[in-house]
Design a protein around this motif. Structure first.
Motif, mmCIF file in Angstrom:
data_model
loop_
_atom_site.group_PDB
_atom_site.id
_atom_site.type_symbol
_atom_site.label_atom_id
_atom_site.label_comp_id
_atom_site.label_asym_id
_atom_site.label_seq_id
_atom_site.Cartn_x
_atom_site.Cartn_y
_atom_site.Cartn_z
ATOM 1 N N ASN A 56 -58.942 22.734 36.873
ATOM 2 C CA ASN A 56 -58.824 23.894 35.995
ATOM 3 C C ASN A 56 -57.605 23.785 35.101
ATOM 4 N N LEU A 57 -57.754 24.274 33.878
ATOM 5 C CA LEU A 57 -56.643 24.347 32.937
ATOM 6 C C LEU A 57 -56.517 25.791 32.478
ATOM 7 N N PHE A 69 -47.439 33.448 35.116
ATOM 8 C CA PHE A 69 -48.722 33.205 35.783
ATOM 9 C C PHE A 69 -48.563 32.109 36.832
ATOM 10 N N TYR A 70 -47.916 31.022 36.461
ATOM 11 C CA TYR A 70 -47.705 29.904 37.387
ATOM 12 C C TYR A 70 -46.950 30.375 38.630
ATOM 13 N N ASN A 71 -45.864 31.105 38.439
ATOM 14 C CA ASN A 71 -45.073 31.599 39.560
ATOM 15 C C ASN A 71 -45.914 32.496 40.469
ATOM 16 N N ASP A 72 -46.680 33.402 39.873
ATOM 17 C CA ASP A 72 -47.525 34.301 40.662
ATOM 18 C C ASP A 72 -48.557 33.537 41.471
ATOM 19 N N ILE A 73 -49.261 32.632 40.814
ATOM 20 C CA ILE A 73 -50.375 31.955 41.487
ATOM 21 C C ILE A 73 -49.884 30.990 42.566
ATOM 22 N N VAL A 74 -48.728 30.373 42.358
ATOM 23 C CA VAL A 74 -48.154 29.508 43.398
ATOM 24 C C VAL A 74 -47.764 30.346 44.611
ATOM 25 N N ASN A 75 -47.191 31.517 44.371
ATOM 26 C CA ASN A 75 -46.817 32.390 45.488
ATOM 27 C C ASN A 75 -48.033 32.960 46.213
ATOM 28 N N ILE A 82 -51.207 23.088 42.204
ATOM 29 C CA ILE A 82 -51.075 23.927 41.016
ATOM 30 C C ILE A 82 -49.830 23.439 40.296
ATOM 31 N N LEU A 83 -50.021 22.955 39.080
ATOM 32 C CA LEU A 83 -48.933 22.314 38.349
ATOM 33 C C LEU A 83 -48.650 23.031 37.036
ATOM 34 N N PHE A 84 -47.402 22.959 36.619
ATOM 35 C CA PHE A 84 -46.978 23.546 35.343
ATOM 36 C C PHE A 84 -46.749 22.418 34.353
ATOM 37 N N PHE A 85 -47.344 22.523 33.166
ATOM 38 C CA PHE A 85 -47.222 21.503 32.128
ATOM 39 C C PHE A 85 -46.461 22.108 30.946
ATOM 40 N N PRO A 86 -45.119 21.977 30.953
ATOM 41 C CA PRO A 86 -44.313 22.580 29.890
ATOM 42 C C PRO A 86 -44.106 21.626 28.714
ATOM 43 N N SER A 87 -43.534 22.151 27.661
ATOM 44 C CA SER A 87 -43.083 21.319 26.557
ATOM 45 C C SER A 87 -41.875 20.531 27.047
ATOM 46 N N SER A 88 -41.645 19.357 26.514
ATOM 47 C CA SER A 88 -40.502 18.570 26.965
ATOM 48 C C SER A 88 -39.209 18.972 26.258
ATOM 49 N N ASN A 117 -59.744 9.157 39.928
ATOM 50 C CA ASN A 117 -60.855 8.233 39.752
ATOM 51 C C ASN A 117 -61.961 8.672 40.697
ATOM 52 N N SER A 118 -63.017 7.950 40.754
ATOM 53 C CA SER A 118 -64.164 8.383 41.549
ATOM 54 C C SER A 118 -63.826 8.538 43.031
ATOM 55 N N GLU A 119 -62.921 7.696 43.556
ATOM 56 C CA GLU A 119 -62.557 7.785 44.970
ATOM 57 C C GLU A 119 -61.693 8.999 45.255
ATOM 58 N N LYS A 120 -60.732 9.268 44.384
ATOM 59 C CA LYS A 120 -59.763 10.326 44.640
ATOM 60 C C LYS A 120 -60.169 11.671 44.052
ATOM 61 N N LYS A 121 -61.296 11.754 43.383
ATOM 62 C CA LYS A 121 -61.666 12.988 42.716
ATOM 63 C C LYS A 121 -61.789 14.152 43.705
ATOM 64 N N GLU A 122 -62.284 13.881 44.885
ATOM 65 C CA GLU A 122 -62.413 14.931 45.898
ATOM 66 C C GLU A 122 -61.043 15.449 46.335
ATOM 67 N N MET A 123 -60.051 14.548 46.353
ATOM 68 C CA MET A 123 -58.704 14.934 46.764
ATOM 69 C C MET A 123 -58.124 15.987 45.816
ATOM 70 N N TYR A 124 -58.436 15.866 44.526
ATOM 71 C CA TYR A 124 -57.893 16.789 43.548
ATOM 72 C C TYR A 124 -58.942 17.789 43.063
ATOM 73 N N SER A 125 -59.915 18.088 43.899
ATOM 74 C CA SER A 125 -60.958 19.009 43.464
ATOM 75 C C SER A 125 -60.423 20.414 43.256
ATOM 76 N N GLY A 126 -59.204 20.671 43.704
ATOM 77 C CA GLY A 126 -58.602 21.973 43.502
ATOM 78 C C GLY A 126 -57.396 21.908 42.586
ATOM 79 N N LEU A 127 -57.316 20.922 41.719
ATOM 80 C CA LEU A 127 -56.185 20.755 40.822
ATOM 81 C C LEU A 127 -56.226 21.795 39.708
ATOM 82 N N SER A 128 -55.132 22.506 39.522
ATOM 83 C CA SER A 128 -55.018 23.504 38.462
ATOM 84 C C SER A 128 -53.745 23.259 37.676
ATOM 85 N N ILE A 129 -53.871 23.309 36.355
ATOM 86 C CA ILE A 129 -52.737 23.075 35.461
ATOM 87 C C ILE A 129 -52.539 24.322 34.612
ATOM 88 N N VAL A 130 -51.303 24.782 34.527
ATOM 89 C CA VAL A 130 -50.954 25.961 33.735
ATOM 90 C C VAL A 130 -50.091 25.486 32.572
#
Length: 157
Positions: A56-57, A69-75, A82-88, A117-130
């Protein structure tokens, strides 16, 4: 009331069940929610993320909204996928001052995405980026360049 119990408040609402069923049974790839304000966005998203797995993005209009939002959802979920993708940059690209902490956060997101990749896709099936538009429009290294400039450190070496 525990933080996790807040998401249960949305579970019993009839619109929530309809929403989840629609997501599970259709090919919807983009959703724009209206009518939620403050932390209700995070509580509703947390409930949805526990019911439906996927990558999810979440895009917010500015850095502050995304960070709240990131702080709330992580808590609420206590999830390391759940990862935060900020400007550098500290303030804006126009000031040309990079923020090393933000660069590390961006690199973490890019590394997780590049390792999918196809092997690890299940591992990150719950990956969310904010994130937010200013961070998303910033150029990033190509996958090959990222691998070439990544230094792997192992404890004890």
């Amino acid at each position: 009331m525990e933080l996790k119990e807040i998401t249960n408040l949305y579970k019993d609402h009839p619109n929530t069940a309809d929403f989840i069923n629609e997501l599970k049974n259709s090919r919807i790839t983009k959703i724009h929610l209206k009518g939620l304000s403050g932390s209700s966005k995070s509580a509703f998203a947390a409930l949805i993320l526990t019911k439906i797995k996927g990558i999810n993005l979440f895009i917010f209009s500015n850095k502050d909204e995304a960070a709240y939002f990131y702080n709330d959802i992580v808590n609420l979920l206590c999830d390391e996928n759940i990862l935060f993708f900020p400007s550098s940059y500290k303030r804006s690209v126009q000031y040309n001052q990079t923020d090393n902490g933000n660069i590390i956060l961006r690199t973490e997101v890019l590394n997780k995405l590049s390792s999918l990749n196809s092997e690890k896709k299940e591992m990150y099936s719950g990956l969310s980026i904010v994130s937010y538009p200013e961070a998303l429009i910033e150029k990033v290294l190509l996958h090959n360049s990222l691998e070439r400039y990544t230094l792997q450190l192992v404890k004890g070496e």
